[in-house]
Design an enzyme around this catalytic site. Structure first.
Site, PDB file in Angstrom:
ATOM      1  N   LYS A   1       0.850  -0.808  -0.039  1.00  5.98           N
ATOM      2  CA  LYS A   1      -0.675  -0.253   0.031  1.00  5.98           C
ATOM      3  C   LYS A   1       1.441   1.328   0.168  1.00  5.98           C
ATOM      4  O   LYS A   1       1.630   1.328   0.371  1.00  5.98           O
ATOM      5  CB  LYS A   1      -0.642   0.104   1.268  1.00  5.98           C
ATOM      6  CG  LYS A   1      -2.313   0.980   0.865  1.00  5.98           C
ATOM      7  CD  LYS A   1      -3.496   0.104   0.313  1.00  5.98           C
ATOM      8  CE  LYS A   1      -4.701   1.262   0.651  1.00  5.98           C
ATOM      9  NZ  LYS A   1      -5.715   0.181   0.125  1.00  5.98           N
TER      10      LYS A   1
HETATM   11  N1  GLU Z   1      -7.249   0.123  -3.237  1.00  9.00           N
HETATM   12  C1  GLU Z   1      -7.769  -1.682  -3.357  1.00  9.00           C
HETATM   13  C2  GLU Z   1      -8.061  -1.912  -1.927  1.00  9.00           C
HETATM   14  O1  GLU Z   1      -8.515  -1.549  -0.365  1.00  9.00           O
HETATM   15  C3  GLU Z   1      -7.565  -1.878  -4.636  1.00  9.00           C
HETATM   16  C4  GLU Z   1      -6.408  -2.803  -4.525  1.00  9.00           C
HETATM   17  C5  GLU Z   1      -5.799  -2.959  -6.113  1.00  9.00           C
HETATM   18  O2  GLU Z   1      -7.160  -3.191  -7.011  1.00  9.00           O
HETATM   19  O3  GLU Z   1      -4.220  -2.844  -5.520  1.00  9.00           O
HETATM   20  O4  GLU Z   1      -8.920  -3.193  -1.286  1.00  9.00           O
END
Ligand code: GLU
Length: 419
Positions: free
Chosen positions: A107
């Site tokens: 993240k």
């Molecule tokens: N931000 C989204 C989540 O928290 C999507 C992450 C992604 O598609 O890699 O799941």
């Protein structure tokens, strides 16, 4: 994150410990799964439109790569912190494992309020971040995606920066792109769609029908408003929705798409003309409804608020909306909580489909995307409920973590440890 709020990284570690108690896994191996493998911290220096230079703190946490490349979004928010990004990267590991897609978790985040900057400034901030991330990302290394306050525009900038610097074509370096830049059909709606599918399966599992449910949705961003629309399409009665401006309520149900149109026009759900009443977010979270969907940020429901929750079922669209203490209160009160790592996993699942399509240079129809998404979410739901029943764990969150941790541990054991 204010001082008395739960630290999301500690919440993650507590959730892992709760589930590990049901697993026959060495403590050392569990300990390994509670901390990120690496965290990059940056100070980006970016030119502003007025000629000044501004610095932005930014992070990328690569939590675990046992099951595949690190995967997870990048958020732009003034509340971003190192611990928040670490927690969110860990949740991605277990989310990808629950829906059984071949990724680890990562993240990123920038401490910024994007509403205060021009598009040109945001482009320079994003490209500067992408340049710093370049050695760490790649379609087999780490694959960013949208999160809070980022979307197709930012993902297209990241892809373009990476491809330009690498002198290559590699659309799978990032997901959540626009269709023209190599995005997938159905990606924008995917998170809300998995919330709807989870709610449908949950009510069915509990012996009722979501079509008969009254529903409140906290947060009207990409996840919240799509979830509201699709749950409404199932026949349920969405009586209240909110954003940071407050909540709107209509006893006979809101026209969820009209509320969204109002928000697009005015910037907030408040003032929606066909509402019976307006009240605070806290009032929405404690409404007497069948289904509550928290779709905003972490820690929306803490221990105190949990005592006033009157919903029967909670389906988490946001990441980490309940503190562990709130979870305990709700488990005790027999409120069924279907966790974020299942319910909002549609986003990363369709990111996976986008990445597969990018690598194959072969693109799917929206129907195929939605069918494959449904298959992944329903299978994951069944694995979770089977674990819930067979191990007699206290709640569905612990069941989801048991399933997910076991998958990560299996991968680690099968890969072996080097050196
Ligand atoms: N931000 C989204 C989540 O928290 C999507 C992450 C992604 O598609 O890699 O799941």
């Amino acid at each position: 994150m204010s001082g008395d709020e739960a630290n999301p990284f500690e919440s993650l570690q507590e959730q892992i410990d709760d589930a590990a108690a049901y697993l026959d896994t060495d403590d050392d191996v569990v300990e390994r799964l509670k901390n990120p493998e690496r965290v990059l911290e940056l100070n980006l220096s970016v030119d502003m439109d007025d000629g000044s230079l501004e610095r932005f703190r930014a992070f990328r946490s690569q939590f675990n790569g046992d099951r595949g490349p690190y995967k997870g979004g990048i958020r732009y928010h003034p509340g971003v912190s190192r611990d928040e990004v670490k927690a969110l990267s860990g949740w991605m590991v277990y989310k990808c494992a629950v829906v059984d897609i071949p990724y680890g978790g990562g993240k990123g985040g920038i401490v910024i309020d994007p509403s205060e900057y021009s598009a040109a400034e945001l482009e320079r901030v994003t490209r500067s971040f992408a340049e710093e991330l370049r050695p760490l990302i790649g379609e087999d290394r780490d694959i960013p995606a949208p999160d809070v306050n980022t979307g197709q525009r930012e993902m297209n900038w990241i892809k373009d920066t990476y491809e330009t610097l690498e002198h290559t074509t590699e659309p799978g370096v990032v997901t959540g792109k626009s269709l023209e830049a190599g995005g997938s059909e159905g990606r924008v709606e995917a998170t809300g769609r998995s919330v709807m599918l989870t709610a449908r399966e949950a009510f069915d599992y509990l012996g009722t029908d979501v079509a008969d449910a009254s529903v409140a949705v906290q947060g009207y961003g990409n996840a919240g408003h799509v979830a509201a629309d699709l749950i409404d399409d199932l026949g349920a009665n969405v009586v209240a929705v909110s954003d940071s401006s407050g909540a709107v309520y209509a006893e006979d149900g809101l026209d969820t798409r009209a509320v969204k149109a109002h928000k697009n026009e005015t910037g907030s759900v408040s003032g929606y003309p066909d509402a019976d009443e307006e009240f605070s977010n806290e009032d929405l979270l404690t409404l007497d409804v069948d289904l509550l969907v928290p779709a905003a940020l972490e820690n929306a429901i803490d221990e105190d608020l949990a005592r006033d929750v009157r919903a029967d079922v909670i389906v988490e669209a946001a990441n980490g909306p309940l503190t562990p203490d709130a979870d305990d209160v709700l488990t005790e009160a027999d409120v069924h909580v279907f966790p974020d790592i299942l319910a909002n996993a549609g986003g990363v699942t369709v990111s996976y489909f986008e990445w597969v399509q990018n690598r194959q240079r072969f693109y799917w129809s929206e129907q195929k995307v939605n069918e494959e998404l449904e298959r992944h979410i329903v299978n994951a739901f069944d694995d979770l409920t089977e674990c819930y029943e067979s191990l007699d764990v206290p709640n569905f969150r612990t069941a989801a973590y048991v399933v997910a941790i076991q998958r990560v541990v299996n991968a680690f054991m099968d890969n072996g440890n080097w050196p």
